[in-house]
Design a protein around this motif. Structure first.
Motif, PDB file in Angstrom:
ATOM      1  N   ARG A 157       4.818  13.504  -1.258  1.00  0.00           N
ATOM      2  CA  ARG A 157       5.767  13.158  -2.313  1.00  0.00           C
ATOM      3  C   ARG A 157       5.428  11.794  -2.907  1.00  0.00           C
ATOM      4  NH1 ARG A 157       9.013  16.209   1.296  1.00  0.00           N
ATOM      5  NH2 ARG A 157      10.142  17.851   0.153  1.00  0.00           N
ATOM      6  N   THR A 158       4.941  10.900  -2.072  1.00  0.00           N
ATOM      7  CA  THR A 158       4.497   9.580  -2.534  1.00  0.00           C
ATOM      8  C   THR A 158       3.248   9.177  -1.773  1.00  0.00           C
ATOM      9  OG1 THR A 158       5.820   8.329  -0.920  1.00  0.00           O
ATOM     10  CG2 THR A 158       6.872   8.844  -3.024  1.00  0.00           C
ATOM     11  N   GLU A 159       2.392   8.403  -2.417  1.00  0.00           N
ATOM     12  CA  GLU A 159       1.215   7.778  -1.798  1.00  0.00           C
ATOM     13  C   GLU A 159       0.937   6.492  -2.552  1.00  0.00           C
ATOM     14  OE1 GLU A 159      -0.701   8.481   0.751  1.00  0.00           O
ATOM     15  OE2 GLU A 159      -0.088  10.514   1.271  1.00  0.00           O
ATOM     16  N   ASN A 203       0.804  -1.225   0.000  1.00  0.00           N
ATOM     17  CA  ASN A 203       0.000   0.000   0.000  1.00  0.00           C
ATOM     18  C   ASN A 203       0.837   1.274   0.000  1.00  0.00           C
ATOM     19  OD1 ASN A 203       0.730   0.051   2.826  1.00  0.00           O
ATOM     20  ND2 ASN A 203      -0.968  -1.370   3.172  1.00  0.00           N
ATOM     21  N   VAL A 204       2.111   1.149  -0.408  1.00  0.00           N
ATOM     22  CA  VAL A 204       2.967   2.328  -0.579  1.00  0.00           C
ATOM     23  C   VAL A 204       3.707   2.202  -1.905  1.00  0.00           C
ATOM     24  CG1 VAL A 204       3.332   2.671   1.907  1.00  0.00           C
ATOM     25  CG2 VAL A 204       4.938   1.257   0.607  1.00  0.00           C
ATOM     26  N   THR A 205       4.279   3.322  -2.363  1.00  0.00           N
ATOM     27  CA  THR A 205       5.160   3.277  -3.523  1.00  0.00           C
ATOM     28  C   THR A 205       6.454   2.613  -3.073  1.00  0.00           C
ATOM     29  OG1 THR A 205       4.178   5.312  -4.365  1.00  0.00           O
ATOM     30  CG2 THR A 205       6.309   4.672  -5.266  1.00  0.00           C
ATOM     31  N   TYR A 206       6.715   1.419  -3.581  1.00  0.00           N
ATOM     32  CA  TYR A 206       7.709   0.534  -2.977  1.00  0.00           C
ATOM     33  C   TYR A 206       8.958   0.426  -3.836  1.00  0.00           C
ATOM     34  CZ  TYR A 206       8.382  -2.840   0.810  1.00  0.00           C
ATOM     35  OH  TYR A 206       8.793  -3.481   1.955  1.00  0.00           O
ATOM     36  N   ARG A 207       9.871   1.371  -3.641  1.00  0.00           N
ATOM     37  CA  ARG A 207      11.178   1.312  -4.301  1.00  0.00           C
ATOM     38  C   ARG A 207      12.212   0.927  -3.255  1.00  0.00           C
ATOM     39  NH1 ARG A 207       8.738   5.871  -6.989  1.00  0.00           N
ATOM     40  NH2 ARG A 207       8.604   5.454  -9.233  1.00  0.00           N
ATOM     41  N   LEU A 208      13.031  -0.080  -3.558  1.00  0.00           N
ATOM     42  CA  LEU A 208      13.958  -0.627  -2.570  1.00  0.00           C
ATOM     43  C   LEU A 208      15.393  -0.578  -3.059  1.00  0.00           C
ATOM     44  CD1 LEU A 208      12.014  -3.875  -1.544  1.00  0.00           C
ATOM     45  CD2 LEU A 208      12.000  -1.679  -0.367  1.00  0.00           C
ATOM     46  N   LEU A 209      16.322  -0.427  -2.110  1.00  0.00           N
ATOM     47  CA  LEU A 209      17.732  -0.613  -2.419  1.00  0.00           C
ATOM     48  C   LEU A 209      17.995  -2.097  -2.662  1.00  0.00           C
ATOM     49  CD1 LEU A 209      19.269   1.727   0.317  1.00  0.00           C
ATOM     50  CD2 LEU A 209      18.938   2.237  -2.116  1.00  0.00           C
ATOM     51  N   GLU A 210      19.081  -2.393  -3.318  1.00  0.00           N
ATOM     52  CA  GLU A 210      19.365  -3.770  -3.726  1.00  0.00           C
ATOM     53  C   GLU A 210      19.420  -4.723  -2.536  1.00  0.00           C
ATOM     54  OE1 GLU A 210      19.630  -6.766  -6.300  1.00  0.00           O
ATOM     55  OE2 GLU A 210      19.352  -4.646  -6.863  1.00  0.00           O
ATOM     56  N   GLU A 211      20.002  -4.277  -1.420  1.00  0.00           N
ATOM     57  CA  GLU A 211      20.098  -5.139  -0.235  1.00  0.00           C
ATOM     58  C   GLU A 211      18.724  -5.504   0.301  1.00  0.00           C
ATOM     59  OE1 GLU A 211      22.439  -5.313   4.088  1.00  0.00           O
ATOM     60  OE2 GLU A 211      22.356  -3.435   2.958  1.00  0.00           O
ATOM     61  N   LEU A 257       3.615  12.519  10.162  1.00  0.00           N
ATOM     62  CA  LEU A 257       4.632  13.567  10.182  1.00  0.00           C
ATOM     63  C   LEU A 257       5.962  12.956   9.760  1.00  0.00           C
ATOM     64  CD1 LEU A 257       3.648  15.409  13.487  1.00  0.00           C
ATOM     65  CD2 LEU A 257       2.763  15.751  11.171  1.00  0.00           C
ATOM     66  N   ALA A 258       6.074  12.756   8.449  1.00  0.00           N
ATOM     67  CA  ALA A 258       7.230  12.085   7.879  1.00  0.00           C
ATOM     68  C   ALA A 258       7.582  12.738   6.546  1.00  0.00           C
ATOM     69  CB  ALA A 258       6.928  10.597   7.678  1.00  0.00           C
ATOM     70  N   LYS A 259       8.782  12.485   6.073  1.00  0.00           N
ATOM     71  CA  LYS A 259       9.302  13.164   4.883  1.00  0.00           C
ATOM     72  C   LYS A 259       8.406  12.987   3.668  1.00  0.00           C
ATOM     73  CE  LYS A 259      13.333  13.454   1.845  1.00  0.00           C
ATOM     74  NZ  LYS A 259      14.695  12.931   1.545  1.00  0.00           N
ATOM     75  N   GLN A 260       7.885  11.759   3.490  1.00  0.00           N
ATOM     76  CA  GLN A 260       7.118  11.487   2.275  1.00  0.00           C
ATOM     77  C   GLN A 260       5.810  12.273   2.200  1.00  0.00           C
ATOM     78  OE1 GLN A 260       7.992   9.255   4.603  1.00  0.00           O
ATOM     79  NE2 GLN A 260       6.462   7.611   4.874  1.00  0.00           N
ATOM     80  N   LYS A 261       5.356  12.823   3.329  1.00  0.00           N
ATOM     81  CA  LYS A 261       4.106  13.589   3.328  1.00  0.00           C
ATOM     82  C   LYS A 261       4.313  15.067   2.984  1.00  0.00           C
ATOM     83  CE  LYS A 261       1.653  10.011   4.460  1.00  0.00           C
ATOM     84  NZ  LYS A 261       0.719   9.386   3.519  1.00  0.00           N
ATOM     85  N   GLY A 262       5.569  15.492   2.854  1.00  0.00           N
ATOM     86  CA  GLY A 262       5.851  16.815   2.321  1.00  0.00           C
ATOM     87  C   GLY A 262       5.431  17.984   3.187  1.00  0.00           C
ATOM     88  N   VAL A 265     -10.197  20.007  -3.134  1.00  0.00           N
ATOM     89  CA  VAL A 265      -8.868  19.474  -2.852  1.00  0.00           C
ATOM     90  C   VAL A 265      -7.812  20.199  -3.686  1.00  0.00           C
ATOM     91  CG1 VAL A 265      -7.398  17.440  -3.224  1.00  0.00           C
ATOM     92  CG2 VAL A 265      -9.651  17.171  -2.181  1.00  0.00           C
ATOM     93  N   VAL A 266      -6.684  20.485  -3.035  1.00  0.00           N
ATOM     94  CA  VAL A 266      -5.458  20.861  -3.743  1.00  0.00           C
ATOM     95  C   VAL A 266      -4.410  19.819  -3.375  1.00  0.00           C
ATOM     96  CG1 VAL A 266      -3.624  22.572  -4.034  1.00  0.00           C
ATOM     97  CG2 VAL A 266      -5.990  23.336  -3.721  1.00  0.00           C
ATOM     98  N   THR A 267      -3.822  19.164  -4.364  1.00  0.00           N
ATOM     99  CA  THR A 267      -2.878  18.083  -4.083  1.00  0.00           C
ATOM    100  C   THR A 267      -1.674  18.142  -5.000  1.00  0.00           C
ATOM    101  OG1 THR A 267      -2.583  15.666  -4.028  1.00  0.00           O
ATOM    102  CG2 THR A 267      -4.165  16.520  -5.609  1.00  0.00           C
ATOM    103  N   THR A 268      -0.560  17.672  -4.487  1.00  0.00           N
ATOM    104  CA  THR A 268       0.630  17.526  -5.312  1.00  0.00           C
ATOM    105  C   THR A 268       0.458  16.354  -6.277  1.00  0.00           C
ATOM    106  OG1 THR A 268       1.558  16.306  -3.437  1.00  0.00           O
ATOM    107  CG2 THR A 268       2.307  18.576  -3.773  1.00  0.00           C
ATOM    108  N   ARG A 269       1.303  16.344  -7.282  1.00  0.00           N
ATOM    109  CA  ARG A 269       1.209  15.337  -8.341  1.00  0.00           C
ATOM    110  C   ARG A 269       2.044  14.105  -7.976  1.00  0.00           C
ATOM    111  NH1 ARG A 269       2.302  18.651 -11.810  1.00  0.00           N
ATOM    112  NH2 ARG A 269       0.255  19.249 -12.591  1.00  0.00           N
ATOM    113  N   PHE A 270       1.618  13.367  -6.946  1.00  0.00           N
ATOM    114  CA  PHE A 270       2.331  12.144  -6.567  1.00  0.00           C
ATOM    115  C   PHE A 270       1.943  10.998  -7.492  1.00  0.00           C
ATOM    116  CE2 PHE A 270      -1.385  12.540  -3.726  1.00  0.00           C
ATOM    117  CZ  PHE A 270      -2.047  11.342  -3.975  1.00  0.00           C
TER     118      PHE A 270
END
Length: 396
Positions: free
Chosen positions: A310-312, A154-162, A236-241, A328-333
């Protein structure tokens, strides 16, 4: 004969996946299912909304152990000869403090440190469902016996190789992977292309009737403010902008707009955000409300709902604002166009404070546009409880 289902999620804090799960549980036909729910944190905001037919399982031994103070933990360990749990706790605590980690990294470090101290379930389920990525998925894959296992993303799931390599061994044990939007599925398959044939989409379920009823029950704002109310809901986290929101808020203040911008949520950046509010002189303009299990009365009495993410994975709070006919006013995530029609049910703007400010100003000053958006919201299709049919198809 009833099927035995297990749902697993980190907690029932007031957030998108958690609200979606509570809604799904409220719609299930309990004449067909026995349902257990496993949580890694108890006593959180949405637990009172779980249907009484759902059996919330007792906390895991390690969950209880991790909640007691370190001094008591040493005493407990000495009395019960459970040095393994204490070692695991200290190992994770030490590793997590070395630097800042992303959520997938934290989940990997937790499981690498703690998993040997977490007991396996002895019950055999027909279906076990991890309703969030990370620890719930690791737990379902490794600690649960079930005829079939499903995992929600339920999130935009980009992962580092490890992290990709680490998580592959768990997703290999999952029969079906469910993404909550087309864009979430697309990003997930960029990371794990080999799972294409076992990945499908079921949108986060939202029920307009439930939301409308809850909006009438809550207390909402208590400050008697008579100006323009702006609301954002999100951790209250970075991805919420929130840095984007504060930039827009400062420009609105400098413009002389009579407004207050409220934020519902909690998270790791609370102190940082609060410090930024003070530094920019926004203490009377940007108000942190904490968490409320019923955000709908706040939404209902809001003039504009603003999402600066930034992501949803999906953007459930946007859907809830739309269901209550709030512009609504929303960013283009990534997933924004799964539900937003720019200029019709709200405004979709670039991911920066200036663009959010311009969008809010346009919504305030262009009365014809605002009226048009509200009228569109009143007639557009609300909710998606028919997604429950996809869930029934999934579990057979």
């Amino acid at each position: 004969m009833k099927k035995n289902l297990l749902f697993v999620i980190d907690s029932l804090e007031c957030a998108g996946a958690e609200k979606s799960l509570v809604t799904l549980l409220s719609l299930l036909d309990y004449s067909k299912f026995n349902v257990d729910l496993m949580l890694f944190a108890h006593g959180t905001a949405l637990e009172p909304l779980v249907p009484e037919q759902v059996n919330i399982l007792a906390p895991l031994k390690y969950t209880k152990f991790s909640k007691i103070g370190l001094k008591k933990a040493f005493i407990h360990t000495a009395k019960n000869n459970e040095w393994k749990m204490l070692y695991a706790r200290l190992k994770y605590s030490t590793r997590i403090r070395r630097k800042k980690y992303s959520n997938p990294q934290k989940a990997r470090l937790f499981w690498q440190s703690i998993s040997s101290s977490i007991e396996s379930s002895t019950k055999l389920y027909d279906i076990a469902i991890s309703y969030a990525q990370g620890i719930p998925t690791f737990y379902v894959a490794e600690k649960i016996k079930a005829r079939r296992k499903f995992a929600w993303v339920n999130v935009t799931y980009r992962l580092l190789e490890e992290d990709k390599k680490f998580q592959t061994k768990f997703y290999d044990q999952i029969d079906k992977i469910v993404s909550v939007s087309d864009s979430t599925k697309e990003v997930f398959l960029e990371t794990f292309p080999s799972y294409k044939n076992k990945t499908e989409v079921i949108y986060d379920i939202n029920n307009p009737k439930f939301i409308s009823e809850m909006a009438e029950l809550g207390e909402g704002y208590k400050d008697n403010f008579d100006g323009i109310r702006i609301l954002t809901i999100g951790r209250l986290a970075k991805q919420k902008g929130y840095d984007i929101a504060l930039r827009a808020c400062k420009k609105l203040k400098d413009e002389g707009i009579y407004f207050r911008w409220y934020a519902l949520g909690k998270g790791p950046l609370k102190k940082e955000i609060q410090a930024s509010i003070i530094e920019q002189g926004l203490t009377e303009h940007f108000i942190l409300l904490g968490v409320d299990p019923n955000p709908y009365s706040f939404i209902k009495n809001t003039d504009i709902y603003v999402q600066t993410s930034r992501t949803e994975g999906f953007g459930l709070a946007l859907a809830e604002a739309r269901m209550l006919n709030i512009p609504v006013v929303t960013t283009r995530f990534d997933a924004v166009y799964n539900q937003m029609v720019d200029g019709k049910n709200g405004l979709v703007v670039d991911m920066n404070g200036d663009a959010v400010y311009e969008g809010i100003l346009k919504m305030l000053n262009d009365h014809q546009l605002r009226e048009s958006i509200v009228n569109y919201l009143k007639i557009e299709k609300k909710g998606n409880i028919k997604e429950i049919n996809k869930f029934y198809q999934l579990i057979g």
